[in-house]
Design a protein around this motif. Structure first.
Motif, PDB file in Angstrom:
ATOM      1  N   ILE A 292      -0.486  -0.367   8.535  1.00 52.20           N
ATOM      2  CA  ILE A 292       0.832   0.299   8.702  1.00 52.20           C
ATOM      3  C   ILE A 292       1.042   1.780   7.879  1.00 52.20           C
ATOM      4  O   ILE A 292       1.376   2.739   8.270  1.00 52.20           O
ATOM      5  N   ILE A 293       0.465   1.546   6.757  1.00 49.43           N
ATOM      6  CA  ILE A 293       0.678   2.906   5.993  1.00 49.43           C
ATOM      7  C   ILE A 293      -0.472   3.905   6.422  1.00 49.43           C
ATOM      8  O   ILE A 293      -0.166   5.214   6.541  1.00 49.43           O
ATOM      9  N   GLN A 294      -1.519   3.461   6.949  1.00 47.67           N
ATOM     10  CA  GLN A 294      -2.380   4.319   7.542  1.00 47.67           C
ATOM     11  C   GLN A 294      -2.024   5.061   8.594  1.00 47.67           C
ATOM     12  O   GLN A 294      -2.392   6.103   8.907  1.00 47.67           O
TER      13      GLN A 294
ATOM     14  N   PHE B  92       0.586  -1.171   0.116  1.00 50.43           N
ATOM     15  CA  PHE B  92      -0.185  -0.072  -0.035  1.00 50.43           C
ATOM     16  C   PHE B  92       1.013   1.216  -0.104  1.00 50.43           C
ATOM     17  O   PHE B  92       1.979   1.110   0.797  1.00 50.43           O
ATOM     18  N   GLY B  93       0.283   2.025  -0.680  1.00 45.26           N
ATOM     19  CA  GLY B  93       1.086   3.417  -0.684  1.00 45.26           C
ATOM     20  C   GLY B  93       0.020   4.646  -0.409  1.00 45.26           C
ATOM     21  O   GLY B  93      -1.242   4.504  -0.041  1.00 45.26           O
ATOM     22  N   MET B  94       0.853   5.866  -0.471  1.00 45.35           N
ATOM     23  CA  MET B  94       0.062   6.876   0.344  1.00 45.35           C
ATOM     24  C   MET B  94      -0.287   7.942  -1.072  1.00 45.35           C
ATOM     25  O   MET B  94       0.646   8.320  -1.780  1.00 45.35           O
TER      26      MET B  94
ATOM     27  N   LEU C 272       4.328   0.327   1.752  1.00 44.98           N
ATOM     28  CA  LEU C 272       4.506  -0.478   2.922  1.00 44.98           C
ATOM     29  C   LEU C 272       3.548  -1.696   2.858  1.00 44.98           C
ATOM     30  O   LEU C 272       2.811  -1.790   1.998  1.00 44.98           O
ATOM     31  N   ASP C 273       3.826  -2.752   3.397  1.00 39.77           N
ATOM     32  CA  ASP C 273       3.125  -4.262   3.395  1.00 39.77           C
ATOM     33  C   ASP C 273       1.587  -4.071   3.551  1.00 39.77           C
ATOM     34  O   ASP C 273       1.105  -4.582   2.928  1.00 39.77           O
TER      35      ASP C 273
END
Length: 68
Positions: A49-51, A23-25, A44-45
Protein backbone atom coordinates in the motif's frame (compact mmCIF):
# COMPACT_ATOMS: atom_id res chain seq x y z
CA UNK A 1 14.36 9.21 -3.68
CA UNK A 2 11.35 8.04 -1.66
CA UNK A 3 11.62 4.51 -0.29
CA UNK A 4 9.18 2.26 1.63
CA UNK A 5 10.65 1.24 5.01
CA UNK A 6 9.55 -0.83 7.99
CA UNK A 7 8.82 1.69 10.77
CA UNK A 8 9.45 -0.55 13.78
CA UNK A 9 13.10 0.57 14.09
CA UNK A 10 12.53 4.34 13.91
CA UNK A 11 11.95 6.87 16.72
CA UNK A 12 10.90 10.53 16.36
CA UNK A 13 11.91 13.22 18.88
CA UNK A 14 9.18 13.77 21.49
CA UNK A 15 7.34 10.78 19.97
CA UNK A 16 10.30 8.44 20.69
CA UNK A 17 8.19 6.41 23.14
CA UNK A 18 5.68 5.51 20.40
CA UNK A 19 6.27 2.10 18.79
CA UNK A 20 5.32 2.32 15.14
CA UNK A 21 4.20 -0.71 13.16
CA UNK A 22 3.71 -0.85 9.44
CA UNK A 23 5.57 0.98 6.67
CA UNK A 24 6.44 4.59 6.04
CA UNK A 25 7.95 6.71 3.26
CA UNK A 26 11.59 7.65 3.78
CA UNK A 27 13.21 10.39 1.69
CA UNK A 28 16.72 8.96 1.37
CA UNK A 29 18.24 12.23 0.15
CA UNK A 30 17.28 14.21 3.26
CA UNK A 31 16.83 11.29 5.75
CA UNK A 32 13.30 12.49 6.55
CA UNK A 33 9.90 10.81 6.50
CA UNK A 34 6.73 11.88 4.74
CA UNK A 35 4.27 13.50 7.15
CA UNK A 36 0.93 15.31 7.06
CA UNK A 37 1.61 17.51 10.11
CA UNK A 38 5.45 17.85 10.23
CA UNK A 39 5.42 15.83 13.47
CA UNK A 40 4.05 12.35 12.80
CA UNK A 41 5.35 10.13 9.99
CA UNK A 42 2.72 8.76 7.62
CA UNK A 43 2.42 4.99 8.23
CA UNK A 44 0.31 2.36 6.49
CA UNK A 45 -0.13 -1.34 7.29
CA UNK A 46 1.55 -2.97 4.32
CA UNK A 47 4.55 -2.26 2.12
CA UNK A 48 2.40 -2.82 -0.97
CA UNK A 49 0.00 0.00 0.00
CA UNK A 50 2.73 2.49 0.91
CA UNK A 51 4.61 1.63 -2.29
CA UNK A 52 1.48 2.38 -4.34
CA UNK A 53 1.39 5.86 -2.73
CA UNK A 54 5.04 6.41 -3.61
CA UNK A 55 4.47 5.21 -7.18
CA UNK A 56 1.57 7.66 -7.54
CA UNK A 57 4.00 10.49 -6.76
CA UNK A 58 1.84 12.25 -4.17
CA UNK A 59 4.33 12.06 -1.26
CA UNK A 60 6.18 15.00 -2.86
CA UNK A 61 3.29 17.29 -1.94
CA UNK A 62 3.49 16.41 1.78
CA UNK A 63 5.71 17.66 4.63
CA UNK A 64 8.77 15.98 6.10
CA UNK A 65 9.73 14.94 9.64
CA UNK A 66 13.25 14.02 10.76
CA UNK A 67 13.98 11.00 12.86
CA UNK A 68 15.52 11.38 16.31
Amino acid sequence: MIKAVNMKTYRFGKLANIRYSGFGMLDTETNTFVSFDSVTPYVLDTKKIIQSCIDAGWPETLKRVAQA
